[in-house]
Structures are given as C-alpha cells and as structure tokens.
Scaffold this motif. Structure first.
Motif: not given
Length: 368
Positions: A185-187, A168-175, A207-210, A222-226
């Motif tokens: 809180e994220i963007e 998930v760090n690939n999508l949300i750096p610093g997680v 858990e990621i809420m959007l 997430l599928l692309k990341l395996g």
C-alpha cells in the motif's frame, strides 16, 4: 488478440475509455478498439517501444484491468476454492493462478495478493472482469466473505524494463526493496493506492494503482522521468516473447491449464477446488492437444488462425503469432500432443506453407 486483428484506428464514442485516454491521445497514441475499450496500439512505433522495454523503461495504460477485493474470515479459503494454485496467505504476497469452470477449463488467469489477513485483491483481465465477478459471487455463497468489484474506481500504469524499478523509486522511495510478486500500500500524489511488482513483458517492473482522478498526474511524472509510452502492439510482442498467455486467445473456457502448458499452476494435492476432479481425470488420461510454440525458419509473419502441418497432416492451429525483433516470426497454437520441441512443421500463411520448428517457451529468457 494480435495486432493483425485489431480494428483500424478509431474514435468511436461508444467505446469505454480509461482515465488515461486523453493523456494517451495527447502523447500521440493511435487508438484502437480492444475488447470494447479505446486503447493505444502504438505511440512512436512498435519496434521503438519494444526496444524501450527491453533496454530501458516503458509504460502501459492498463487501467482497463479489473480489481476485485475479497474480505472476511474465509477470504483465503474462498480463493483457495476458486483457484487451482495455492494462494499465498502472507501479507504482501501474490500468486498467479487460473480460475476454472467445473470442467477444469480456464475462465481467467489472474493474480491474487494478500494485502492483510482477511483482505485480498485479485487483479483480473479486462475482457472477463464482469464474468469473473459474477463467478466469484456465485462461488462465495458458502463462505463468510464480501466480494467487491472496484474495477471502475481504479486506474493502473505498468512500468516495465530493466530500468523501470529504479526509475519508479524516484516517485515511490523503497520500491526497489519490494519483492517480486508482492504488493504494498502506498500514498502517492495525495492519494492512497497500491504498487505491485509483476509484469507481462519478461522484464522487471511494477504496476501502480491509483484512484481515477490521480492517474493522469502519475503519467505526467513518469514522462518527466523519461519513461516511454507504449501501446498494445509492443505489449503483445513482448508478452509472446516471454511466453505469457493471452486470455481469450491462448486460454479460454475450451482449454485447461494442462492443455495451455501451465500445469505448474495446478496443485492437485491441495483440498478440493473448482475443476479439480476434471483436471485429475485429464492428467490420468493424457493430453490430446497442447499449446506449443513455433519459430519460423523462413520469411513471414504467423497469425492466429494459421494452420500447422506435419507433411500433409494438419496438426492444429495457431492462437497467437507476431513478428519479433529478436526471433523474427514466432507463434503459439494448439496442436496434437505428438508435436514435441524440435519437431519440424509447416505453417500456412496466406496460402503458402513456411517451415518452422517447435520450441520450448519462453522464446525470450526472462530476466525475472
């Protein structure tokens, strides 16, 4: 609810659907009725999905879960009042607790997060989200708070496993720096949302809420990341191995936290909270029954409703049971308090009694 009791694969149009329903079906999800929601019980298979979460990373559509926001100068005091645990009042911190009736029995088990001073988010179970909200509103009357049920506006994906956070760090750096049981809180994907670091599997994860209209894009990323899609079947096995309660089965309004083997969430030393007097009285009197874990010593798959015996004496009944790839047949149920860890019992499965041993939970020693 155990896989055994889930309805056969369905396509009912009257069931509620999450914003990820189409994505789950496209990924091969076998859809079932779960408390009125159309959700995947499995994709590739329960054993393969269990393996993915225990060894790498799997993701679950948990968009059916509820989000209740509490804001105002009395927000923390209100949450202290309706929870038996001490709710952390520090920005970013979360607390697992039980929400109780006046009798001390469990309405729901939930996690409350402090987003900022005077603003909290409580994530509740899907089956009782509306009931929770009504209870919150009733209990909020003496407090200077605003309670909002935003469950319909949010979707959520849980990513679990030893490789979940780094993925998930690939999508949300610093997680990776987010502490356990904290929120940020994220963007992401052009929208504001939240990421929390908890879980229901005994593994690390987030858990990621959007907003609803962004969650399918997150699923695709997430599928692309395996990350492997996982269903309710694997989730039930994983959570039972980790010793987590299933609301509505292992915990409901007939049971207290003490009986549910969760006395650690009860803080009798704090100021008055809903159900405190009843719990204090029960603790003083002692328990007649308690939630106890069992491992089968013979072949068979224990299920909710199976009776537990010691000799010819019936001791209680199972509330959850399954086949675990790690431990074979495992289960929990409410039995008389004299059945201690190490006790030999028999569990009746399809009219046949199978030897079992009472054990301490968790079955699986949580990495977290």
């Amino acid at each position: 609810m155990n896989v055994y009791f889930w309805r056969r694969y369905v396509t009912h149009t009257d069931l509620k659907k999450t914003p990820l329903c189409a994505a789950c079906e496209a990924a091969g999800g076998k859809m079932v009725d779960f408390h009125g929601w159309l959700l995947p019980v499995q994709f590739e298979g329960i054993l393969a999905e269990h393996k993915a979460v225990r060894e790498a990373a799997g993701m679950f559509d948990v968009s059916h879960m509820g989000q209740i926001f509490i804001e105002g100068k009395d927000a923390w005091a209100f949450l202290q009042h309706i929870n038996c645990n001490n709710i952390k009042n520090e920005p970013g911190a979360g607390t697992y607790s039980h929400i109780l009736t006046e009798k001390g029995t469990i309405i729901d088990d939930a996690i409350s997060f402090c987003i900022m001073p005077e603003k909290f988010l409580t994530v509740v179970n899907a089956a009782c989200a509306d009931e929770d909200y009504a209870w919150f509103q009733k209990q909020a009357e003496p407090f200077d708070v605003t309670v909002r049920n935003e469950s319909a506006a949010w979707a959520m994906i849980a990513v679990q496993g030893p490789k979940a956070v780094e993925t998930v760090n690939n999508l949300i750096p610093g997680v990776q720096e987010l502490a356990r049981f904290h929120i940020r809180e994220i963007e992401l994907l052009g929208a504001k949302g939240y990421v929390t670091r908890t879980g229901y599997t005994g593994e690390d994860g987030v858990e990621i809420m959007l907003p609803n209209d962004k969650i399918a894009a997150l699923w695709d990323e997430l599928l692309k990341l395996g990350v492997k899609p996982c269903g309710l079947g694997a989730r039930d096995v994983l959570r039972l191995e980790a010793g987590y309660l299933l609301n509505g089965a292992d915990a409901d309004q007939t049971r207290t936290p003490y009986e549910a083997n969760c006395g650690w969430v009860v803080k009798l030393a704090k100021e008055n909270f809903v159900g405190k007097d009843a719990l204090a009285a029960q603790k003083a009197q002692g328990l007649k029954e308690k939630l106890t874990a069992f491992v089968l010593k013979g072949p068979g798959v224990p299920r909710a409703g199976c009776k537990v015996y010691a000799g010819a004496e019936e001791k209680g009944v199972l509330t959850s049971g399954t086949y675990s790839p790690l431990f074979k047949g495992i289960a929990v149920g409410y039995v008389t308090a004299d059945v201690a860890a190490g006790s030999e019992v028999e569990i009746e499965i399809h009219g046949r009694k199978v030897r079992a041993e009472a054990v301490k939970t968790p079955f699986y020693k949580n990495r977290v």
